[in-house]
Write a protein that holds these residues in place. Structure first.
Motif, PDB file in Angstrom:
ATOM      1  N   ALA A   1      -6.511   3.998  11.336  1.00 35.99           N
ATOM      2  CA  ALA A   1      -6.838   3.230  10.130  1.00 35.99           C
ATOM      3  C   ALA A   1      -5.605   2.502   9.607  1.00 35.99           C
ATOM      4  O   ALA A   1      -5.693   1.337   9.176  1.00 35.99           O
ATOM      5  CB  ALA A   1      -7.402   4.162   9.066  1.00 35.99           C
ATOM      6  N   ILE A   2      -4.454   3.163   9.655  1.00 41.67           N
ATOM      7  CA  ILE A   2      -3.219   2.515   9.208  1.00 41.67           C
ATOM      8  C   ILE A   2      -2.881   1.341  10.111  1.00 41.67           C
ATOM      9  O   ILE A   2      -2.527   0.250   9.647  1.00 41.67           O
ATOM     10  CB  ILE A   2      -2.060   3.532   9.168  1.00 41.67           C
TER      11      ILE A   2
ATOM     12  N   PHE B   1       0.831  -1.204   0.000  1.00 44.31           N
ATOM     13  CA  PHE B   1       0.000   0.000   0.000  1.00 44.31           C
ATOM     14  C   PHE B   1       0.863   1.251   0.000  1.00 44.31           C
ATOM     15  O   PHE B   1       2.038   1.224   0.390  1.00 44.31           O
ATOM     16  CB  PHE B   1      -0.994   0.018   1.167  1.00 44.31           C
TER      17      PHE B   1
ATOM     18  N   THR C   1       5.409  -0.988   2.062  1.00 40.11           N
ATOM     19  CA  THR C   1       4.784   0.323   1.908  1.00 40.11           C
ATOM     20  C   THR C   1       5.786   1.306   1.321  1.00 40.11           C
ATOM     21  O   THR C   1       6.997   1.064   1.311  1.00 40.11           O
ATOM     22  CB  THR C   1       4.303   0.874   3.262  1.00 40.11           C
TER      23      THR C   1
ATOM     24  N   THR D   1       0.813   5.467   1.205  1.00 39.97           N
ATOM     25  CA  THR D   1       0.201   6.271   2.258  1.00 39.97           C
ATOM     26  C   THR D   1       0.292   7.755   1.913  1.00 39.97           C
ATOM     27  O   THR D   1       1.179   8.188   1.180  1.00 39.97           O
ATOM     28  CB  THR D   1       0.910   6.052   3.608  1.00 39.97           C
TER      29      THR D   1
ATOM     30  N   THR E   1      -4.425  -6.284  10.166  1.00 35.32           N
ATOM     31  CA  THR E   1      -5.176  -7.229   9.335  1.00 35.32           C
ATOM     32  C   THR E   1      -4.292  -7.851   8.263  1.00 35.32           C
ATOM     33  O   THR E   1      -4.350  -9.063   8.014  1.00 35.32           O
ATOM     34  CB  THR E   1      -6.370  -6.516   8.680  1.00 35.32           C
ATOM     35  N   ALA E   2      -3.458  -7.033   7.625  1.00 40.97           N
ATOM     36  CA  ALA E   2      -2.588  -7.540   6.570  1.00 40.97           C
ATOM     37  C   ALA E   2      -1.595  -8.561   7.101  1.00 40.97           C
ATOM     38  O   ALA E   2      -1.275  -9.550   6.423  1.00 40.97           O
ATOM     39  CB  ALA E   2      -1.859  -6.390   5.898  1.00 40.97           C
TER      40      ALA E   2
ATOM     41  N   SER F   1       2.441   3.875  13.491  1.00 41.31           N
ATOM     42  CA  SER F   1       1.450   2.803  13.461  1.00 41.31           C
ATOM     43  C   SER F   1       2.107   1.436  13.574  1.00 41.31           C
ATOM     44  O   SER F   1       1.593   0.537  14.254  1.00 41.31           O
ATOM     45  CB  SER F   1       0.631   2.893  12.176  1.00 41.31           C
TER      46      SER F   1
ATOM     47  N   LEU G   1      -3.634   4.312   1.785  1.00 42.05           N
ATOM     48  CA  LEU G   1      -4.116   4.539   3.143  1.00 42.05           C
ATOM     49  C   LEU G   1      -3.914   6.001   3.493  1.00 42.05           C
ATOM     50  O   LEU G   1      -2.814   6.548   3.341  1.00 42.05           O
ATOM     51  CB  LEU G   1      -3.365   3.652   4.143  1.00 42.05           C
TER      52      LEU G   1
ATOM     53  N   LEU H   1      -3.445  -3.127  -1.436  1.00 50.50           N
ATOM     54  CA  LEU H   1      -4.293  -2.500  -0.418  1.00 50.50           C
ATOM     55  C   LEU H   1      -4.599  -1.047  -0.740  1.00 50.50           C
ATOM     56  O   LEU H   1      -5.223  -0.355   0.074  1.00 50.50           O
ATOM     57  CB  LEU H   1      -3.624  -2.604   0.962  1.00 50.50           C
TER      58      LEU H   1
ATOM     59  N   ASP I   1      -4.945  -0.482  11.921  1.00 51.32           N
ATOM     60  CA  ASP I   1      -5.888  -1.571  11.670  1.00 51.32           C
ATOM     61  C   ASP I   1      -5.525  -2.318  10.383  1.00 51.32           C
ATOM     62  O   ASP I   1      -5.590  -3.554  10.329  1.00 51.32           O
ATOM     63  CB  ASP I   1      -7.314  -1.019  11.566  1.00 51.32           C
ATOM     64  N   SER I   2      -5.155  -1.576   9.336  1.00 53.44           N
ATOM     65  CA  SER I   2      -4.796  -2.208   8.068  1.00 53.44           C
ATOM     66  C   SER I   2      -3.531  -3.045   8.204  1.00 53.44           C
ATOM     67  O   SER I   2      -3.435  -4.152   7.645  1.00 53.44           O
ATOM     68  CB  SER I   2      -4.598  -1.142   6.983  1.00 53.44           C
TER      69      SER I   2
END
Length: 418
Positions: free
Chosen positions: A243-244, A194, A260, A196, A250-251, A275, A237, A234, A246-247
């Motif tokens: 939010a970062i 992802f 990233t 950012t 999960t990832a 994060s 972000l 992804l 959480d991502s």
């Protein structure tokens, strides 16, 4: 998934060189678990999980290397031309038939098996036929000439490809020549990617005057694809720490590596670094590389994390020299040497000691016929044109203070980096 300990990259101390960084990566990262069997048609680019052993010799039978005439080495003419009756014809794919009697020759073609009683072949260009359809052979040929013995290339039982080797088209051909239809390979590593930042937007979406289209994510996905990764995109972000986090969390549950670009420096708006520290452990690497600082690496719930710089050129360079070795280590692949070519510099450039620099440059042919490299005319780690309009990177070592025209420098073509 990779299951790394939170402190597997931990270290202290001063700025680290690229070589030290890569050595640390390759010593701490181990190959992901899991293998699969794939057909040869799907084997290119995959990492072997087991040695490939030759089940038969190559070639599997003794055969002729040329079109011509075969006979026994004991019958070779010694002092002058000699005529030999022709007693048969052996084409490629045919059985050699009965043994060839002494003093006789057999017509043979390239790849055809040698008949019993023959061990030498005269090329058809070196012989002639007489009125009785006998072949006239000249003296001087050595016994065994123009014959390929069984196993001349590869002996049965030899290890021809080792575990950890990344399959290439020529390796696929070798496996096929040995009669194999499939190979055992490592599973593909799973990578989440992802970008950012509020300042970037996906191509095709509305862009405000203060925003840029996201390019890094597409570049990294393409580079990961060349390494055979299984990629999850992804997207972008936004600059929201929760939010970062959480991502990332999960990832990490479904991937071996999270990659990233942007947001890993020490600024107030660099949310990725904070994060990562909130959901895992982050060692902020101070790598002696230009362009490229900052680069971050850490662990999030057993998955590796690599954060590359946001500037496109810096992201490209750090992927090639830092992320790529990490990906190959996770994939269970041997790390191939980067092949550099010594060429003459046709530019001047100054640098400080202490870190390795990569200068974007183009190859050109000089008036004397040799090749030289010319530096891209503009500076800046955000210039994508500098990657598109050049052929590779000139590598300047940590102790170098610059380049002058006429000096020999190491040139890394882009093909060796991606």
């Amino acid at each position: 998934m990779a299951q790394l300990s939170d402190d597997c990259f931990a270290f202290g101390g001063p700025l680290r060189s690229i070589d030290e960084t890569v050595a640390l990566i390759t010593s701490r990262l181990t190959a992901v678990e899991g293998t699969e069997t794939v057909s040869l048609g799907s084997a290119d680019g995959r990492i072997l999980a087991a040695d490939v052993i030759a089940p038969l010799p190559l070639p599997p039978f003794t055969n002729s290397a040329v079109d011509g005439y075969a006979l026994s080495g004991a019958d070779l003419p010694e002092t002058g031309e000699q005529a030999y009756p022709i007693v048969g014809r052996i084409e490629a794919g045919m059985s050699p038939g009965l043994p060839i009697p002494e003093g006789r020759a057999v017509r043979i073609f390239t790849g055809a098996p040698m008949a019993e009683g023959t061990d030498t072949v005269f090329m058809q260009e070196d012989v002639r036929l007489d009125d009785a359809d006998r072949v006239i052979l000249p003296p001087g040929l050595k016994r065994g000439a123009n014959v390929r013995p069984a196993g001349e290339d590869i002996a049965a039982g030899k290890t021809v490809l080792k575990a950890g080797h990344r399959m290439r088209p020529q390796d696929v051909a070798l496996a096929a020549a040995l009669g194999l239809t499939e190979v055992t390979v490592r599973r593909r590593i799973r990578v989440a990617v992802f970008s950012t930042g509020n300042e970037i937007v996906a191509p095709g979406r509305p862009r405000s005057p203060a925003q840029l289209f996201d390019s890094n994510r597409f570049m990294l996905i393409a580079m990961l694809g060349r390494l055979g990764c299984q990629i999850t995109d992804l997207g972008i972000l936004r600059d929201d720490p929760d939010a970062i986090s959480d991502s990332l969390r999960t990832a990490a549950m479904a991937h071996d590596l999270i990659l990233t670009s942007g947001g890993v420096s020490t600024g107030e708006a660099d949310y990725v670094r904070k994060s990562v520290e909130s959901v895992g452990s982050l060692v902020f690497w101070r790598v002696a590389i230009k362009p490229g600082r900052p680069v971050a690496m850490g662990v999030i719930r057993g998955a590796a994390f690599i954060g590359l710089p946001g500037n496109p050129v810096a992201s490209f360079v750090t992927f090639a020299h830092i992320a790529r070795p990490a990906i190959l280590a996770l994939a269970g692949a041997d790390l191939p040497p980067q092949l550099s070519a010594p060429v003459r510099a046709a530019f001047s450039y100054r640098k400080k000691k202490g870190r390795r620099e990569y200068v974007r440059a183009s190859l050109r042919k000089a008036e004397d016929g040799s090749y030289e490299v010319v530096k891209f005319p503009r500076e800046g780690a955000g210039l994508l044109s500098s990657l598109v309009e050049t052929d590779g990177l000139v590598e300047l070592g940590e102790e170098s203070i610059g380049v002058e025209p006429g000096q020999t420098v190491n040139f890394l073509g882009y093909s060796s980096l991606i």
